[in-house]
Design an enzyme around this catalytic site. Structure first.
Site, PDB file in Angstrom:
ATOM      1  N   HIS A  34     -11.543  12.425  27.610  1.00 45.56           N
ATOM      2  CA  HIS A  34     -11.739  11.532  28.757  1.00 45.56           C
ATOM      3  C   HIS A  34     -10.874  11.961  29.933  1.00 45.56           C
ATOM      4  CE1 HIS A  34     -13.158   7.625  30.378  1.00 45.56           C
ATOM      5  NE2 HIS A  34     -12.044   7.717  31.098  1.00 45.56           N
ATOM      6  N   ASP A  36     -10.992  11.550  34.291  1.00 49.46           N
ATOM      7  CA  ASP A  36     -11.645  10.787  35.359  1.00 49.46           C
ATOM      8  C   ASP A  36     -11.796  11.566  36.661  1.00 49.46           C
ATOM      9  OD1 ASP A  36     -12.366   8.043  34.512  1.00 49.46           O
ATOM     10  OD2 ASP A  36     -10.263   7.912  33.966  1.00 49.46           O
ATOM     11  N   GLU A  49     -18.730   5.280  30.797  1.00 44.20           N
ATOM     12  CA  GLU A  49     -17.616   4.452  30.357  1.00 44.20           C
ATOM     13  C   GLU A  49     -17.920   2.960  30.508  1.00 44.20           C
ATOM     14  OE1 GLU A  49     -12.751   4.135  30.799  1.00 44.20           O
ATOM     15  OE2 GLU A  49     -13.896   5.294  32.267  1.00 44.20           O
ATOM     16  N   HIS A  90     -16.523  -1.583  29.059  1.00 44.13           N
ATOM     17  CA  HIS A  90     -15.282  -1.249  29.756  1.00 44.13           C
ATOM     18  C   HIS A  90     -14.389  -2.473  29.598  1.00 44.13           C
ATOM     19  CE1 HIS A  90     -12.677   0.040  33.268  1.00 44.13           C
ATOM     20  NE2 HIS A  90     -12.608   1.050  32.408  1.00 44.13           N
ATOM     21  N   HIS A 130     -12.096   0.632  24.537  1.00 45.20           N
ATOM     22  CA  HIS A 130     -12.302  -0.574  25.359  1.00 45.20           C
ATOM     23  C   HIS A 130     -12.988  -1.712  24.612  1.00 45.20           C
ATOM     24  CE1 HIS A 130     -10.910   0.777  29.309  1.00 45.20           C
ATOM     25  NE2 HIS A 130     -11.562   1.921  29.146  1.00 45.20           N
ATOM     26  N   HIS A 143     -10.556   7.565  24.355  1.00 48.37           N
ATOM     27  CA  HIS A 143      -9.211   7.535  24.963  1.00 48.37           C
ATOM     28  C   HIS A 143      -8.506   6.236  24.566  1.00 48.37           C
ATOM     29  CE1 HIS A 143     -11.883   5.529  27.762  1.00 48.37           C
ATOM     30  NE2 HIS A 143     -10.939   5.237  28.638  1.00 48.37           N
ATOM     31  N   ASP A 163      -6.985  10.572  29.658  1.00 48.88           N
ATOM     32  CA  ASP A 163      -7.214   9.652  30.784  1.00 48.88           C
ATOM     33  C   ASP A 163      -6.676  10.223  32.095  1.00 48.88           C
ATOM     34  OD1 ASP A 163      -8.475   7.360  31.672  1.00 48.88           O
ATOM     35  OD2 ASP A 163      -7.119   5.951  30.714  1.00 48.88           O
TER      36      ASP A 163
END
Length: 449
Positions: A87, A89, A201, A228, A273, A294, A368
């Protein structure tokens, strides 16, 4: 001719010593015995030292070929088995800082956060999931309604995040290559490039539609995080630091259909999540291996966002377990009570705790990066992955285990999901036709044709 004959194969070069006394012979035998005893002690000592060193670092012994220095060992391991991060971003960073203008992004120069090409190469990265994240509607200033029926921008914005990812992969095609399968990843790495995989995500990005999911998969998405930080029509979220009140108490019936359709497509079910109830339900419904792209260990830092042992115990190869990989998050606020104290050892502690519960074949890395506002000391950006591998090596992880945590475990799980998709195809399973039961626009009323 002399009476002494020349030496030959039948004569000794040293004459027999007929004058040696019995006492001298006895002393000679005693001396030999003492030498043999001392030699035996030396052998035993060497074996003991060897056992200790082999137990600590078996790959440095008996042909394993790894250096004893942890950093040199990490470098050697990662040259053959580079990092696969679950993961990153980067697409969201590009949206925020550059308005998704690919021409303004210079990945071949120093970027403002954690990721650029030079640092990816320095960190021995072979692949990573580009998170095509868009925020929950509430966080984007939109109201989805209590039944999630109000239109939002989530699906449109997801398409834009997929688009910018494709654009950047194409712009830097000498470095990146889009990967759709585990084999694609391996082949891309062999060509000296970095494989780009895409991950959604949050189920809110699907627009309450399995048809939208199928099109996202066709565009290259290879995992979907079920939630999420908000609930959606499919499943309950864990929230972030404080948790949120359950809505479905796990998966809704539509969420179960989503998991089955992800299995059919060969797209990974991602449980980062999600609430504990959601994770346990998904582990039961899924035929394919799953991931946490993650997430860290709740036993070490007690927040809902992390994975508890009661869930981890369902991951494995045993009866009643599901294969999977938990890819450890680096975010200091997720791994430490005091984020300022988080360092490479703190992250290694989470890796080890999860491995101690699930086995070392079920842990990976999901940093992340580019989505966090701080990073642990020693893991400041993507160039620093080798420090974590070195830390684990110094704790006794062997070469095969380190190849697993670096990325091989994730490749096994991705390949497992592909295997299940082929099995379902051979069984004649067709695309799911389930609709969100509260949706009002389908089927279309006759008067609206």
């Amino acid at each position: 001719m002399s009476s002494s004959a020349a030496p030959n194969e039948g004569t000794t070069l040293l004459p027999h010593s007929n004058g040696v006394s019995n006492g001298t012979a006895s002393e000679h035998r005693a001396h030999r015995a003492r030498l043999l005893i001392r030699g035996a002690f030396v052998v035993v000592a060497l074996v003991a030292i060897g056992v200790f060193l082999f137990t600590k670092h078996p790959d440095s012994w008996l042909g394993g070929g790894l250096p004893s220095d942890p950093h040199e060992a990490a470098d050697k391991i990662l040259r053959g088995a580079p990092i696969i991060d679950g993961h990153i971003d980067l697409p969201w960073l590009v949206r925020v800082l550059y308005g998704n203008n690919a021409t303004a992004v210079e990945l071949d120069k120093p970027m403002p956060a954690h990721v650029d090409i030079a640092r990816l190469r320095q960190g021995r990265v072979g692949a990573f999931f580009w998170s095509v994240y868009t925020p929950c509607p509430d966080d984007a200033g939109e109201d989805p309604g209590k039944d999630f029926l109000n239109p939002t921008s989530s699906a449109r914005d997801t398409l834009e995040q997929i688009d910018i990812s494709h654009q950047l992969v194409e712009k830097y095609s000498d470095t990146f290559e889009l990967a759709l399968t585990a084999r694609d990843v391996s082949n891309t790495v062999r060509r000296g490039k970095i494989a780009a995989l895409l991950g959604i995500e949050g189920g809110h990005q699907l627009g309450n539609s399995l048809g939208a999911l199928r099109q996202f998969a066709a565009l290259g998405v290879r995992y979907v995080t079920l939630t999420h930080v908000c609930h959606n029509v499919f499943a309950d979220s864990s929230g972030l630091f404080n948790g949120i009140k359950p809505l479905h108490h796990g998966l809704s019936s539509f969420g179960e259909a989503l998991v089955r359709e992800l299995n059919r497509l060969g797209v990974l079910v991602d449980l980062s999540h999600t609430s504990d109830e959601t994770a346990l339900a998904a582990l039961k419904v899924s035929r394919a291996p799953v991931i946490w792209s993650h997430s860290s260990a709740r036993a070490l830092h007690d927040i809902p966002r992390n994975v508890p042992d009661k869930v981890l115990r369902h991951v494995g190869f045993g009866e009643g377990q599901r294969d999977g990989v938990i890819m450890v998050n680096f975010y200091p606020r997720f791994v430490s009570e005091d984020p300022g104290d988080a360092d490479v050892g703190t992250v290694a502690d989470h890796v080890e705790h999860i491995a101690n519960v699930t086995g070392r074949a079920h842990v990976g890395l999901g940093s992340d990066f580019d989505g966090i506002d701080m990073a642990p000391r020693g893991l400041e950006d993507v160039s620093r992955y080798p420090a974590l591998i070195a830390e684990l090596y110094s704790r006794g992880w062997n070469a095969d285990e380190l190849r697993g945590v670096a990325g091989a475990n994730l490749l096994r799980v991705l390949g497992g999901a592909e295997d299940v998709a082929r099995e379902l195809a051979s069984e004649g399973v067709t695309p799911a036709q389930d609709l969100y039961q509260k949706r009002q626009d389908l089927p279309v009323k006759r008067g609206e044709l």
